[in-house]
Motif scaffolding. Structure first.
Motif, short mmCIF file in Angstrom:
data_model
loop_
_atom_site.label_atom_id
_atom_site.label_comp_id
_atom_site.label_asym_id
_atom_site.label_seq_id
_atom_site.Cartn_x
_atom_site.Cartn_y
_atom_site.Cartn_z
N ASN A 114 33.35 -2.84 -29.35
CA ASN A 114 32.76 -1.61 -29.86
C ASN A 114 31.40 -1.83 -30.52
N LYS A 115 30.71 -2.85 -30.07
CA LYS A 115 29.37 -3.13 -30.57
C LYS A 115 28.34 -2.55 -29.60
N VAL A 116 27.29 -1.94 -30.17
CA VAL A 116 26.25 -1.34 -29.33
C VAL A 116 25.33 -2.43 -28.78
N LEU A 117 25.21 -2.48 -27.46
CA LEU A 117 24.32 -3.43 -26.80
C LEU A 117 23.28 -2.67 -25.99
N LYS A 118 22.24 -3.38 -25.59
CA LYS A 118 21.17 -2.76 -24.82
C LYS A 118 20.92 -3.57 -23.55
N THR A 119 20.56 -2.87 -22.50
CA THR A 119 20.12 -3.52 -21.27
C THR A 119 19.04 -2.64 -20.65
N PHE A 120 18.24 -3.20 -19.78
CA PHE A 120 17.13 -2.43 -19.22
C PHE A 120 16.91 -2.76 -17.75
N PHE A 121 16.29 -1.81 -17.07
CA PHE A 121 15.88 -2.03 -15.69
C PHE A 121 14.66 -2.94 -15.68
N ASN A 122 14.53 -3.73 -14.63
CA ASN A 122 13.35 -4.59 -14.52
C ASN A 122 12.12 -3.83 -14.06
N MET A 123 12.34 -2.79 -13.25
CA MET A 123 11.18 -2.05 -12.76
C MET A 123 11.57 -0.67 -12.27
N TRP A 124 10.65 0.26 -12.46
CA TRP A 124 10.70 1.58 -11.82
C TRP A 124 9.55 1.62 -10.83
N VAL A 125 9.84 2.08 -9.62
CA VAL A 125 8.83 2.11 -8.56
C VAL A 125 8.78 3.50 -7.95
N PRO B 211 0.80 -1.23 0.00
CA PRO B 211 0.00 0.00 0.00
C PRO B 211 0.83 1.28 0.00
N LYS B 212 2.12 1.17 0.33
CA LYS B 212 2.98 2.36 0.34
C LYS B 212 3.49 2.72 -1.05
N ILE B 213 3.33 1.80 -2.00
CA ILE B 213 3.77 2.06 -3.38
C ILE B 213 2.62 2.63 -4.18
N PHE B 214 2.88 3.77 -4.82
CA PHE B 214 1.85 4.47 -5.59
C PHE B 214 1.70 3.90 -6.99
N THR B 215 2.83 3.71 -7.68
CA THR B 215 2.78 3.19 -9.04
C THR B 215 4.12 2.56 -9.39
N PHE B 216 4.17 1.93 -10.55
CA PHE B 216 5.40 1.29 -11.00
C PHE B 216 5.30 1.06 -12.50
N CYS B 217 6.40 0.64 -13.09
CA CYS B 217 6.40 0.25 -14.50
C CYS B 217 7.46 -0.82 -14.69
N GLU B 218 7.09 -1.92 -15.32
CA GLU B 218 8.06 -2.96 -15.63
C GLU B 218 8.84 -2.58 -16.89
N ARG B 219 10.12 -2.92 -16.91
CA ARG B 219 11.02 -2.58 -18.03
C ARG B 219 10.83 -1.12 -18.48
N PRO B 220 11.07 -0.16 -17.60
CA PRO B 220 10.72 1.23 -17.88
C PRO B 220 11.68 1.96 -18.81
N PHE B 221 12.94 1.48 -18.85
CA PHE B 221 13.94 2.28 -19.54
C PHE B 221 15.06 1.38 -20.04
N GLU B 222 15.58 1.74 -21.21
CA GLU B 222 16.63 0.96 -21.86
C GLU B 222 17.91 1.79 -21.93
N VAL B 223 19.03 1.18 -21.62
CA VAL B 223 20.33 1.86 -21.66
C VAL B 223 21.20 1.18 -22.72
N LYS B 224 21.76 1.99 -23.61
CA LYS B 224 22.66 1.47 -24.64
C LYS B 224 24.11 1.68 -24.21
N TYR B 225 24.96 0.73 -24.57
CA TYR B 225 26.38 0.85 -24.23
C TYR B 225 27.21 0.07 -25.25
#
Length: 210
Positions: A66-77, A47-61
Motif C-alpha cells: 500500500n505504498k505509493v510508487l511512481k513509474t513513467f513512459f520513456n517517450m511519447w511520439v 521524417p514521418k515523426i512530427f514530434t516527441f517528448c522523453e519521459r512525458p508522463f508519470e503514473v502513480k500506483y
C-alpha cells in the motif's frame, strides 16, 4: 504537448547517461540508457515523426504494501499523420515487469495507444541504425545546407532514382556537401533512400518521395 519529467542522474545509470541536442525539438534531451539513446536516434531521424517528448508522463500506483510508487513512459511520439503512442523502452528480458503492466493499464483506461520497444525492434536493423547515427550530426551541426546543392540534387533525381556515386560523378559540389544535402532532404521527407538496407556510400540510391 508534454514536457519531460526531470529525474536525477543517479549512480545506478552509470555510463548509460546521454545528453544530446534534438533538431526536432530544438533543445537538449536526456536519456538514461544506451537502448533509450538508440531509440531516440531512430525517432529523431524519422521524417514521418512530427514530434516527441522523453519521459512525458508519470503514473502513480500502490504496491502490495500500500505504498505509493511512481513509474513513467520513456517517450511519447506523434507522427505526421496524427497517430500518437506512449512508449516504453525496455530490454526483452524485462518486458513483463510490473511497471510496464501499470503503464499499459493506464493507457487502456485513458484510451491511449501503448507500445513497447525492445532491442529486438530498435537494434534489429543495424544498417538502418548506423545510417541514422551517421545522419544525426548533419542535422545538428547546420540548420540548412546550401540551397543550390538541394536544388541540383532534386533536379538530378526528379525523374529517376540515382546512386550517390552517380551524383558524386555528375555534380561538382563535393561528396561531403552531397551527403549533407541528401540527409537534409531525407529528414524533411522530400526524398527517400534505401537506408534500411544499404550503408551510406556510393551504392546508396535516392529518389524523390511521392
Amino acid at each position: 504537448m508534454y514536457s519531460p519529467i526531470n529525474i536525477k542522474r543517479s549512480s545506478k545509470f552509470g555510463n548509460n547517461y546521454w545528453e544530446a541536442y534534438s533538431p526536432k525539438l530544438k533543445r537538449n534531451v536526456r536519456l538514461f540508457s544506451d537502448l533509450e539513446y538508440d531509440f531516440w536516434v531512430l525517432v529523431e531521424t524519422d521524417p514521418k515523426i512530427f514530434t516527441f517528448c522523453e519521459r512525458p508522463f508519470e503514473v502513480k500506483y500502490f504496491n502490495k504494501n500500500n505504498k505509493v510508487l511512481k513509474t513513467f513512459f520513456n517517450m511519447w511520439v506523434k507522427w505526421r499523420n496524427g497517430h500518437e503512442e506512449f512508449i516504453v523502452v525496455k530490454y526483452s528480458t524485462n518486458v513483463t515487469s510490473t511497471n510496464i503492466k501499470i503503464l499499459e493499464q493506464w493507457c487502456q483506461e485513458h484510451k491511449k495507444n501503448f507500445a513497447i520497444r525492445s532491442e529486438i525492434n530498435i537494434r534489429g536493423n543495424t544498417v538502418l541504425l548506423e545510417n541514422m547515427k551517421l545522419l544525426l550530426p548533419y542535422l545538428s551541426n547546420r540548420s540548412h545546407p546550401i540551397d543550390t546543392d538541394l536544388y541540383v540534387i532534386k533536379q538530378e533525381i526528379q525523374r529517376n532514382k540515382h546512386s550517390v556515386g552517380y551524383l558524386e560523378d555528375r555534380l561538382s559540389i563535393g561528396s561531403s556537401r552531397i551527403k549533407e544535402a541528401i540527409f537534409h532532404l531525407y529528414s524533411k521527407g522530400i526524398i527517400d533512400a534505401n537506408l534500411h538496407c544499404i550503408p551510406f556510400g556510393r551504392n546508396l540510391e535516392v529518389w524523390i518521395n511521392e
